[in-house]
Every structure is written in structure tokens, then in C-alpha cells.
Motif scaffolding. Structure first.
Motif, mmCIF file in Angstrom:
data_model
loop_
_atom_site.group_PDB
_atom_site.id
_atom_site.type_symbol
_atom_site.label_atom_id
_atom_site.label_comp_id
_atom_site.label_asym_id
_atom_site.label_seq_id
_atom_site.Cartn_x
_atom_site.Cartn_y
_atom_site.Cartn_z
ATOM 1 N N GLU A 1 0.831 -1.211 0.000
ATOM 2 C CA GLU A 1 0.000 0.000 0.000
ATOM 3 C C GLU A 1 0.862 1.256 0.000
ATOM 4 N N ALA A 2 1.995 1.213 0.693
ATOM 5 C CA ALA A 2 2.897 2.366 0.766
ATOM 6 C C ALA A 2 3.700 2.554 -0.521
ATOM 7 N N GLY A 3 3.730 1.517 -1.367
ATOM 8 C CA GLY A 3 4.528 1.592 -2.591
ATOM 9 C C GLY A 3 6.026 1.568 -2.307
ATOM 10 N N GLN A 4 6.403 0.885 -1.233
ATOM 11 C CA GLN A 4 7.812 0.804 -0.835
ATOM 12 C C GLN A 4 8.229 -0.658 -0.690
ATOM 13 N N ASP A 5 9.519 -0.904 -0.889
ATOM 14 C CA ASP A 5 10.067 -2.232 -0.636
ATOM 15 C C ASP A 5 10.436 -2.333 0.836
ATOM 16 N N MET A 6 10.147 -3.480 1.430
ATOM 17 C CA MET A 6 10.529 -3.728 2.812
ATOM 18 C C MET A 6 12.034 -3.989 2.822
ATOM 19 N N GLN A 7 12.790 -3.216 3.593
ATOM 20 C CA GLN A 7 14.250 -3.299 3.584
ATOM 21 C C GLN A 7 14.800 -4.120 4.748
ATOM 22 N N PHE A 8 13.937 -4.911 5.354
ATOM 23 C CA PHE A 8 14.340 -5.829 6.411
ATOM 24 C C PHE A 8 13.625 -7.141 6.166
ATOM 25 N N ARG A 9 14.085 -8.173 6.832
ATOM 26 C CA ARG A 9 13.475 -9.493 6.664
ATOM 27 C C ARG A 9 12.691 -9.858 7.921
ATOM 28 N N VAL A 10 11.690 -10.698 7.717
ATOM 29 C CA VAL A 10 10.887 -11.201 8.835
ATOM 30 C C VAL A 10 10.890 -12.724 8.729
ATOM 31 N N SER A 11 11.239 -13.367 9.829
ATOM 32 C CA SER A 11 11.350 -14.818 9.842
ATOM 33 C C SER A 11 10.580 -15.388 11.029
ATOM 34 N N MET A 12 10.308 -16.680 10.942
ATOM 35 C CA MET A 12 9.623 -17.366 12.031
ATOM 36 C C MET A 12 10.552 -17.503 13.232
ATOM 37 N N LEU A 13 10.034 -17.214 14.396
ATOM 38 C CA LEU A 13 10.801 -17.347 15.633
ATOM 39 C C LEU A 13 11.340 -18.765 15.793
ATOM 40 N N ASP A 14 10.553 -19.747 15.392
ATOM 41 C CA ASP A 14 10.967 -21.151 15.535
ATOM 42 C C ASP A 14 12.313 -21.434 14.866
ATOM 43 N N MET A 15 12.680 -20.617 13.884
ATOM 44 C CA MET A 15 13.930 -20.845 13.160
ATOM 45 C C MET A 15 15.161 -20.643 14.045
ATOM 46 N N ILE A 16 15.011 -19.899 15.144
ATOM 47 C CA ILE A 16 16.177 -19.615 15.994
ATOM 48 C C ILE A 16 16.057 -20.205 17.398
ATOM 49 N N LEU A 17 14.977 -20.940 17.652
ATOM 50 C CA LEU A 17 14.811 -21.554 18.974
ATOM 51 C C LEU A 17 15.488 -22.917 19.015
ATOM 52 N N SER A 18 16.230 -23.166 20.071
ATOM 53 C CA SER A 18 16.824 -24.488 20.276
ATOM 54 C C SER A 18 15.757 -25.416 20.867
ATOM 55 N N GLU A 19 16.037 -26.693 20.862
ATOM 56 C CA GLU A 19 15.089 -27.636 21.471
ATOM 57 C C GLU A 19 14.888 -27.367 22.958
ATOM 58 N N PRO A 20 15.971 -27.085 23.723
ATOM 59 C CA PRO A 20 15.738 -26.754 25.138
ATOM 60 C C PRO A 20 14.850 -25.506 25.306
ATOM 61 N N GLN A 21 15.031 -24.508 24.450
ATOM 62 C CA GLN A 21 14.178 -23.320 24.534
ATOM 63 C C GLN A 21 12.723 -23.683 24.257
ATOM 64 N N MET A 22 12.494 -24.484 23.230
ATOM 65 C CA MET A 22 11.127 -24.875 22.894
ATOM 66 C C MET A 22 10.461 -25.605 24.055
ATOM 67 N N ALA A 23 11.229 -26.452 24.726
ATOM 68 C CA ALA A 23 10.681 -27.211 25.858
ATOM 69 C C ALA A 23 10.294 -26.292 27.017
ATOM 70 N N LEU A 24 11.004 -25.199 27.166
ATOM 71 C CA LEU A 24 10.763 -24.263 28.272
ATOM 72 C C LEU A 24 9.826 -23.117 27.905
ATOM 73 N N TRP A 25 9.504 -22.973 26.638
ATOM 74 C CA TRP A 25 8.876 -21.756 26.113
ATOM 75 C C TRP A 25 7.571 -21.378 26.809
ATOM 76 N N HIS A 26 6.591 -22.256 26.786
ATOM 77 C CA HIS A 26 5.257 -21.876 27.259
ATOM 78 C C HIS A 26 5.230 -21.546 28.755
ATOM 79 N N ALA A 27 5.893 -22.346 29.559
ATOM 80 C CA ALA A 27 5.928 -22.074 31.003
ATOM 81 C C ALA A 27 6.664 -20.761 31.281
ATOM 82 N N THR A 28 7.749 -20.527 30.570
ATOM 83 C CA THR A 28 8.515 -19.298 30.768
ATOM 84 C C THR A 28 7.695 -18.084 30.326
ATOM 85 N N LYS A 29 7.013 -18.188 29.207
ATOM 86 C CA LYS A 29 6.201 -17.067 28.715
ATOM 87 C C LYS A 29 5.091 -16.730 29.708
#
Length: 174
Positions: A105-133
Motif C-alpha cells: 500500500e505504501a509503494g515501498q520495498d521492505m528493507q528488512f526481513r521477517v522470519s519465524m521465531l521457531d527458526m532460531i529456537l533451540s530444542e531446550p528453549q522450545m521445551a521451556l517456552w510456554h511455562a517461561t512465557k
């Protein structure tokens, strides 16, 4: 540009939940506890509105008309602040399309990237995620469901789960 020690997190609130919805608020959690948040004045062609979504985020059409920034201004602000960075979101399947809608709508290119959080979470983080949040939410007493709060909540949960995961690995557990 430096790579932040803790990932930058982006969150988007929208007019609704379906394909005709559009972004109404962008929140970013940056490094050093810095946050950015802005309301977006809907483009004239953005007309869909969900009362159910409004009941979740608490942002009214009147607030957007009064306090929202124009779409091109929001896109430019985001590009100026985030160019070259990768931001992460726990709601990639909706946040990414809403950002695409904004920049189109703005007629501009997005100059940053957006990625899924899961791409940078380790397995230990995933195991702790919901309780910690849940613990972070409880400690912070967050009552409003708003973009900058949500981005901070995800970033703080990431920080804590990374530390807990590292501690567990250091003790031989995990």
C-alpha cells in the motif's frame, strides 16, 4: 550494522483475522530494552473491521483516525530503523502478510526481513517456552494485548529460555 545479541522481535495487530484484514499497529522490541510502537491510519481502501479483533487488542477505529500515522510514513519509519536486519515473530503466518500489505500500500520495498521465531529456537528453549512465557506475563502484569507489549514478551521469553537452556546444558541436563 551490528547483529543484536538478543533478536529483534516484531508484532502486528490487525483489523481482523481474515484475508481482508490489514495492519493497524506495529510493535518492535529492539536491543537494550528499546521498543518502537505506532498506530497506523488505515488506507482509504482498507475498510474491513472485526469487532472481535477490537475486543482482543482494544484499539478502536477512532483511535486509528486520531493517532494513527499514514501508511507511507509507517513503512518509511520501519525501513529507516530496521534496514538490513532480520526480525522474528511468533505469528509469522499472519504478521508477514500484514507487513506485505503495509509495504504494498505504501509503494515501498521492505528493507528488512521477517522470519519465524521457531527458526532460531533451540530444542531446550522450545521445551521451556510456554511455562517461561506465562511466568514473564505474570511478572510483567501485562493486561493490554498490544503490539509492543507482545513483541517485548516474546523477546524476554527468548532471553530467559536461552539462559535457562544454556544453564541446563552447562550442568549436563538437556
Amino acid at each position: 550494522m551490528h547483529r543484536p545479541a538478543i533478536p529483534y522481535i516484531i508484532d502486528v495487530e490487525a483489523s481482523g483475522f481474515g484475508g481482508t484484514s490489514y495492519p493497524i499497529e506495529i510493535g518492535v522490541a529492539l536491543d537494550g530494552g528499546r521498543r518502537f510502537c505506532t498506530l497506523i491510519k488505515p488506507a482509504p481502501s482498507w475498510t474491513f473491521w472485526s469487532e472481535q479483533a477490537e475486543s482482543v487488542h482494544g484499539i478502536s477505529r477512532q483511535q486509528l483516525a486520531t493517532f494513527g500515522k499514514p501508511v507511507p510514513e509507517v513503512a518509511a519509519l520501519l525501513n529507516d530503523m530496521l534496514a538490513g536486519y532480520t526480525l522474528y515473530t511468533d505469528g509469522w503466518v499472519v504478521d508477514k502478510p500484514w507487513l506485505i500489505t503495509l509495504f504494498h500500500e505504501a509503494g515501498q520495498d521492505m528493507q528488512f526481513r521477517v522470519s519465524m521465531l521457531d527458526m532460531i529456537l533451540s530444542e531446550p528453549q522450545m521445551a521451556l517456552w510456554h511455562a517461561t512465557k506465562r511466568q514473564v506475563q505474570k511478572e510483567a502484569h501485562l493486561v493490554r494485548h498490544r503490539a509492543s507489549h507482545d513483541a517485548w514478551l516474546v523477546q524476554e521469553t527468548y532471553r530467559r529460555t536461552a539462559a535457562l537452556g544454556a544453564a541446563a546444558r552447562g550442568t549436563g541436563a538437556g
